[in-house]
Every structure is written in C-alpha cells, then in structure tokens.
Design an enzyme around this catalytic site. Structure first.
Site, mmCIF file in Angstrom:
data_model
loop_
_atom_site.group_PDB
_atom_site.id
_atom_site.type_symbol
_atom_site.label_atom_id
_atom_site.label_comp_id
_atom_site.label_asym_id
_atom_site.label_seq_id
_atom_site.Cartn_x
_atom_site.Cartn_y
_atom_site.Cartn_z
ATOM 1 N N ASN A 52 52.704 41.287 38.092
ATOM 2 C CA ASN A 52 53.262 42.624 38.251
ATOM 3 C C ASN A 52 53.574 42.911 39.703
ATOM 4 O O ASN A 52 52.965 42.346 40.617
ATOM 5 C CB ASN A 52 52.339 43.699 37.655
ATOM 6 N N CYS A 93 46.598 45.925 50.609
ATOM 7 C CA CYS A 93 47.866 46.572 50.923
ATOM 8 C C CYS A 93 48.171 46.344 52.394
ATOM 9 O O CYS A 93 47.275 46.115 53.200
ATOM 10 C CB CYS A 93 47.839 48.045 50.585
ATOM 11 N N ILE A 108 38.134 40.616 40.951
ATOM 12 C CA ILE A 108 39.180 40.374 41.932
ATOM 13 C C ILE A 108 40.401 41.262 41.682
ATOM 14 O O ILE A 108 40.639 41.683 40.558
ATOM 15 C CB ILE A 108 39.641 38.879 41.896
ATOM 16 N N THR A 113 44.652 41.154 42.023
ATOM 17 C CA THR A 113 45.552 40.139 41.454
ATOM 18 C C THR A 113 45.811 39.004 42.448
ATOM 19 O O THR A 113 45.731 39.178 43.661
ATOM 20 C CB THR A 113 46.886 40.759 41.039
ATOM 21 N N GLY A 135 38.986 40.654 36.273
ATOM 22 C CA GLY A 135 39.974 39.588 36.352
ATOM 23 C C GLY A 135 39.964 38.803 35.049
ATOM 24 O O GLY A 135 39.133 37.923 34.850
ATOM 25 N N GLY A 136 40.867 39.157 34.159
ATOM 26 C CA GLY A 136 41.047 38.389 32.936
ATOM 27 C C GLY A 136 40.058 38.650 31.825
ATOM 28 O O GLY A 136 40.053 37.924 30.828
ATOM 29 N N THR A 176 44.306 44.117 32.211
ATOM 30 C CA THR A 176 45.484 43.632 31.482
ATOM 31 C C THR A 176 45.261 43.539 29.971
ATOM 32 O O THR A 176 46.208 43.729 29.195
ATOM 33 C CB THR A 176 45.889 42.264 32.067
HETATM 34 C C1 LIG Z 1 50.161 46.703 36.206
HETATM 35 C C2 LIG Z 1 48.980 46.590 37.129
HETATM 36 C C3 LIG Z 1 48.784 47.541 38.131
HETATM 37 C C4 LIG Z 1 47.711 47.456 39.003
HETATM 38 N N1 LIG Z 1 47.532 48.419 39.953
HETATM 39 C C5 LIG Z 1 46.451 48.366 40.766
HETATM 40 C C6 LIG Z 1 46.210 49.397 41.721
HETATM 41 O O1 LIG Z 1 46.949 50.385 41.805
HETATM 42 N N2 LIG Z 1 45.131 49.289 42.546
HETATM 43 C C7 LIG Z 1 44.269 48.221 42.453
HETATM 44 O O2 LIG Z 1 43.301 48.180 43.189
HETATM 45 N N3 LIG Z 1 44.461 47.255 41.539
HETATM 46 C C8 LIG Z 1 45.528 47.291 40.701
HETATM 47 N N4 LIG Z 1 45.715 46.296 39.757
HETATM 48 C C9 LIG Z 1 44.745 45.181 39.670
HETATM 49 C C10 LIG Z 1 43.715 45.403 38.555
HETATM 50 O O3 LIG Z 1 42.958 46.577 38.785
HETATM 51 C C11 LIG Z 1 42.772 44.197 38.412
HETATM 52 O O4 LIG Z 1 42.097 43.996 39.628
HETATM 53 C C12 LIG Z 1 43.503 42.917 38.067
HETATM 54 O O5 LIG Z 1 44.571 43.183 37.195
HETATM 55 C C13 LIG Z 1 42.588 41.865 37.428
HETATM 56 O O6 LIG Z 1 42.024 42.315 36.219
HETATM 57 P P1 LIG Z 1 42.676 42.041 34.750
HETATM 58 O O7 LIG Z 1 42.991 40.581 34.691
HETATM 59 O O8 LIG Z 1 41.635 42.461 33.780
HETATM 60 O O9 LIG Z 1 43.895 42.874 34.674
HETATM 61 C C14 LIG Z 1 46.800 46.380 38.872
HETATM 62 C C15 LIG Z 1 46.983 45.430 37.863
HETATM 63 C C16 LIG Z 1 48.052 45.517 36.994
HETATM 64 C C17 LIG Z 1 48.221 44.488 35.915
#
Ligand SMILES: Cc1cc2nc3c(=O)[nH]c(=O)nc-3n(C[C@H](O)[C@H](O)[C@H](O)COP(=O)(O)O)c2cc1C
Ligand SMILES: Cc1cc2nc3c(=O)[nH]c(=O)nc-3n(C[C@H](O)[C@H](O)[C@H](O)COP(=O)(O)OP(=O)(O)OC[C@H]3O[C@@H](n4cnc5c(N)ncnc54)[C@H](O)[C@@H]3O)c2cc1C
Ligand code: FES
Lengths: 251, 309
Positions: B74, B134, B196, B198, B248-249, B271
């Site tokens: 993303n 960031c 973590i 992304t 993370g995942g 996700t």
């Molecule tokens: C569409 C999307 C938007 C995200 N926006 C943020 C964000 O604004 N701030 C942040 O710290 N992490 C953001 N993340 C990261 C997630 O919070 C998370 O750390 C990462 O997706 C890993 O977890 P997951 O595999 O369960 O999604 C975003 C992830 C996705 C997929």
C-alpha cells in the site's frame, strides 16, 4: 448497512466467452441493495483481497452479479459451479440518486453494463438505455433490458452490431429525441464516462457516473481506493462508487 | 468478559489494562466506524487509530494498493483528517465503546510530534503510538525510524508532551538492526514499542512495465510478512525490557500465539481485516482456544515463552 454472508450460487450462466452471470441467494443483502451499489467477493484462499463486483440485479432474496474474467481472482470465480457458496460482503457504497420526475437514461460500456440493468429496472419514472460493446460477441444482457421494458440502443466499436461508434453518440441521440429524460447514469471505462458526461452537459441534463478504483477493505476503513473528486480524494468504496459527474476531476 | 474458554484474556500493556490482547492495526481499521457496522468494537482489546498528522493530509495519488503473494502493498500516504478533527469528531465516537483508544501519530519534525502529543493527552486517549516511518523534512526526508538518534529525539519529544499517557513507538522493519532502534527508544523513555510497520516493496505490471502503485513502491503487509515480524519481535524482546505490541501478518490465532511466544504482550491485526472483517475476533477466540488446549489459565503466560534451540 453492509453484511458479510455466505451466499449460495443458485444459478451460473456463461454469457460470452469470458463473461459470467451468477444468481446468488443473498437474503437481507439482496433485500437492502440499491442500484449502483456493489458487493465484495472473496475469490479463493490464495487471494487476500476481495473483488468488487456491481450488483446487476436484486429481487427478493436473490442478487445477480455479472463479471468478466480479467485476472486470477475473476478466473477463480468463473470456475465456481452452481450450489457452491461464496463469501460476500455487501451491499457496499452509495448508489444512484433518482431524479424527482422524468426518465433516466442509463449508459453502460462493456462490463459497465451490468449495474445499469438494476438502475433501469428500479427507475421510478422509467428508463431508456444506451449500451456500448466492443463487438457483437461481447454483447450481454440485451434481453434482460428488453424484458424489463426498457428501450435499448446499442453501439459497437467495430460496427458489428448497432451503431458503429461510441456510446456517447447514442446519448446525444436520446437527449435530442426525448426531452423527458431528466438524468443520465453511466458506468464504463473512464474515457467513455467523460464523453457521456460531456454529452449530458451539452444538453443540460445532470449526470452521475460510477467510478472504479483498486480496493482493499471495500468499506471505507483503509483509504486505498482514492479518486479525485471536487479537488480532494474521495473513496470509491464508501463515498462512491457513484459520484455526480460534475464533481469528478476528469483530468 | 475477559475470560474466554476458561482462559483469562486480559493483559496489561505499559500500564494500560485491556480485556484481551487483540487490537487492530493503524490504518487498516480507520477510526472504527466502518467495521463497527459489522460488530461491536467493544469486543476488541483496543484500536490503533488511522495515523494522524498535525494538519489534514490528502495522501498519495492512486493506485494505492497492489496484491502480492499472500500480501498487499500500500501507498496510502497517511491520508487523514488531522489531529484536531480526530479529537472533535472521532474520539467521542470511540469513547462510546469499551476499548482502549491508541492514537497513532506522524510528524515532519520532532516539534510536530510534541504538539500532537499535547493535544491528544489533553483529549484523553489511552495511549499514543508514535509512527517513525515517516520522512524527516529537516533531514532531507530520511525516515526517523531508520536512525537511532533521530528516533530517540522524537521519542523524547513525545514523552515530554504526553503527560501521563503512555507512549509506544512503532518501529520500522526497514533497518539493518532493529534492536539498535529499539534500545534507543527505550533509553529515550518510551513505555512500549510496536512492530512491525510495513516492509518496503514493489510490484511491476509486466504488460505496461509500470509499477502497479503510483508511488512506484509501497509497504508490504499481510501473511507474507509474518515470519519477518515474529523474528523482529523476538529480537527486540531480547534487547529491551519495555513491553511489545506485535503485528505483521497476523490472521489466525496461531499467528497471534507466535507473536506472544516471541515476546509480545499484545497483538495487532491489520490487513487480515480486509479479507474478513471478523478476523480480529476470530484471532481472539482461536487464541483463547489454543491457550485453553495448552491448559493455560491466562493468555499472558504465552508471552516470551518461546524455547529457542
Ligand atoms: C492500508 C494500510 C494503511 C496503513 N496505515 C498506517 C498508518 O497510518 N500508520 C501506521 O503506523 N501504520 C500503518 N499501516 C501499517 C499497519 O498498522 C501494520 O503495521 C502493518 O500493516 C503490518 O500488519 P498487518 O500485516 O497485520 O497488516 C498501514 C497498513 C496498511 C495495510
Ligand atoms: C465498484 C466496482 C464495481 C465493479 N463491478 C464489476 C462488475 O460488475 N463486473 C466486472 O466484471 N467487473 C467489475 N469491476 C471490476 C472488477 O473488480 C475487476 O475486474 C476485478 O477486481 C479483477 O480481479 P482479478 O483478480 O480478475 O484481476 P487482477 O488484475 O489479477 O487483480 C489484481 C488486483 O487488482 C484489482 N483490480 C484489477 N482490476 C480492477 C478494476 N478494474 N477495478 C478495481 N480493482 C481492480 C483486483 O481487485 C485485485 O485486487 C468493478 C470494480 C469496481 C471498483
Ligand atoms: S477500499 Fe478501503 S477505503 Fe475503499
């Protein structure tokens, strides 16, 4: 209110070489569906993301979707036989807003045609349709429009069926002939939508368009389906997919 | 409410008690309203809200998402309505529910982080998650989270302005040694770390030869990143003494159990919600079932329980 449900495929039909129609047993999801809304369908274990597909029709507890095989997800979907269940999220998004009075001109291009069937059938003041296809082989849903009592004009890119040319020419014909048309609803490729909007604008008739964008959640939570509308990013899954054409940033 | 399947699911993350260890990950769950249409979000331990910035942000041009093997990329670009809007419009909604509200913030300068912490602690959020993935505009856009000194500076600034509200720093996996960053954050006074974020990735459409994402690259998440995340949680758990929110995942109860065993106190689901809105609740219930099967009284007994070779 969106729902998640396991919907049985009551009927599966092949409409063209690559386009399929499913009638789903969708219960409350079907009963609350509005024209222009879509559903998000899980397409097998290997695909994390659901695929957005427009609602082509809704009657009682049944919901119809028509889709074209484009990639892996829709290819998986096309292989699902009658009787299997699909994991469906819906109804999603905001649909078309009907005018107070007058007829609606529904305009569909290619795989943008399916949602226009429901939009035509549900029009309180009646509807006429302008449908564009690549060629004769790609024509879908013609009888369905006719059965619904909706007059149809067809255009094809190669002239193999109907008017030889693009669908916006048909839009101009309709708007010229029939002054009771008070709104134009359109779904199809972006260049087509832009031309349809231009035609509607020339006749001073308000136009609504259904936009496409790649989606994550489909419900407005992840903000990935951004589309520039009115100078800022709106989200196709929640704010749309239908937007007033004059607010879309067409550039 | 906190006992499921005979297992006590309640955990305490940096002094913040939660009725279960499952929270939803920032950016995947908005401010709770959308998935709140499917179920009562009070079922969750907490929510990491969509990342906020001091001023509203429009985010990146589309396409912002690409599907990859067992994952997604993303490039939303932190689109958000700004911290003031959050406090006025979203926080009151969240407060109608019984779950911990974790605000997630991003800044262009350490001062911006400070200002946001001041506003959010004043508004009464339960925890502040500091996203350091960031760009630092003062340092030529280098990400804060990739340099220990810069991460520490942001952490200190956040702590100074957060009052009694615990500060959790969200670590970027796009570094050579995540433990160096984690230690710097701990020394700077952070109450917890989450990880973590992304992993940077790319997908190219071979027909058009264009990257699928308009920004060319984006952040990978979803099941594909789980083993990387578990490894990093484990490394960080061995390096610091502050608690960890692992993510993370995570898509299944077993994934969450891995996170806890690696050393996490609580687990975020992100996700996985896109495939299944109910994923966080299923993860919670499957985790409880797994803990019951292993004869545990409390889910927290899993934390750090890995037996390395
Ligand atoms: C569409 C999307 C938007 C995200 N926006 C943020 C964000 O604004 N701030 C942040 O710290 N992490 C953001 N993340 C990261 C997630 O919070 C998370 O750390 C990462 O997706 C890993 O977890 P997951 O595999 O369960 O999604 C975003 C992830 C996705 C997929
Ligand atoms: C609101 C809306 C309504 C739609 N209605 C219909 C319909 O009624 N019938 C129909 O055949 N198609 C419809 N589409 C397009 C359909 O969603 C895509 O063709 C489909 O997602 C392709 O998936 P795939 O796995 O076969 O292709 P792949 O290219 O393998 O898909 C990869 C990823 O890109 C996404 N993607 C690819 N093309 C599109 C696209 N055009 N729009 C959005 N996402 C895309 C997929 O969802 C998937 O996440 C609609 C799209 C939207 C946004
Ligand atoms: S797809 Fe998630 S906000 Fe539209």
């Amino acid at each position: 209110m969106p729902l998640q449900a396991l919907c049985r495929i009551l009927r599966a039909d092949r409409l063209t070489s690559d386009t399929f129609s499913f009638l789903l047993d969708a219960g409350e999801m079907a009963r609350s569906a509005q024209p222009g809304q879509f559903v998000n369908i899980a397409c097998g274990e290997g695909h994390l993301l659901r695929r957005p597909i427009s609602i082509c029709d809704a009657e009682g507890d049944t919901l119809r979707v028509v889709f074209q095989v484009r990639g892996e997800g829709t290819a998986w979907l096309a292989q699902q036989p009658e009787g299997t269940t699909l994991d469906v999220l819906g109804p999603l998004g905001h649909g078309f807003a009907y005018p107070e009075t007058g007829k609606v001109l529904v305009v569909g291009g290619g795989i943008g045609v399916p949602p226009m069937l429901y939009a035509a059938k549900a029009a309180p003041g009646g509807a006429v349709a302008a449908l564009g296809f690549r060629n004769q082989q790609a024509v879908i849903l013609l009888e369905d429009f006719q059965q619904a009592g909706c007059p149809v004009k067809v255009a094809s890119d190669d002239g193999s069926v109907g008017y030889h040319g693009f669908v916006d020419a048909l839009v101009r014909q309709y708007l010229e002939e029939d002054k009771t048309i008070s709104a134009v609803f359109a779904c199809g490729p972006k260049p087509m939508l832009k031309n349809v909007y231009k035609a509607a604008q020339d006749f001073g008739v308000p136009c609504q368009v259904s936009m496409e964008e790649r989606m994550g959640c489909g419900v407005g939570a992840c903000l990935v389906c951004a589309c520039s509308v009115g100078g800022s990013y709106k989200h196709v899954c929640k704010d749309g997919p239908v937007f007033p054409a004059e607010e879309v940033d067409w550039a | 409410m906190s006992v499921i399947n005979g297992v006590e699911m309640g955990v305490t993350l940096a002094g913040m008690p939660m009725k279960n260890p499952i929270v939803v990950a920032s950016g995947t769950f908005g401010f709770g309203r959308e998935y709140g249409q499917f179920y009562d979000i009070s079922e969750l331990g907490g929510i990491c809200c969509k990342g906020l910035t001091l001023h509203p942000r429009e985010g990146n041009p589309p396409p912002r998402i690409a599907e990859t093997p067992m994952g997604i990329l993303n490039s939303v670009g932190l689109q958000n309505p700004g911290v003031d809007h959050f406090i006025a419009e979203e926080l009151p909604y969240l407060r109608q529910h019984d779950l911990k509200v974790i605000a997630n913030i991003s800044g262009n300068t350490p001062e911006e982080y400070g200002v946001m912490c001041e506003k959010l602690s004043g508004a009464g959020v339960d925890m502040i998650e500091v996203n350091v993935s960031c760009p630092n505009v003062k340092c030529g856009g280098l990400q804060y989270g990739t340099v220990p000194e810069m991460t520490a500076e942001v952490t200190e600034c956040a702590k100074k302005h957060a009052g009694n509200v615990p500060v959790m720093v969200k670590l970027s996996p796009n570094v050579t040694d995540i433990t160096a960053i984690a230690k710097a954050v701990e020394n700077a006074g952070a109450d917890a770390v989450s990880l973590i974020n992304t992993i940077r990735g790319m997908r190219i459409d071979v027909k058009t030869r264009r990257p699928v994402l308009h920004m060319n690259t984006g952040g990978l998440s979803g099941p594909a990143v789980l083993p990387v995340a578990v490894r990093m949680v484990w490394e960080v758990a061995n390096a610091v003494n502050i608690p960890i929110l692992g993510m993370g995942g995570v898509a299944k109860g077993e994934d969450a159990a891995q996170m806890l065993l690696a050393g996490a106190t609580a687990v975020a689901v992100g996700t996985a919600c896109f495939a299944d809105p109910y994923a966080p609740l299923k993860v919670r219930d499957d985790l409880a079932a797994l803990a019951a099967e292993q004869g545990l009284q409390s889910v927290s007994e899993l934390t750090g329980g890995v037996k390395p070779w």
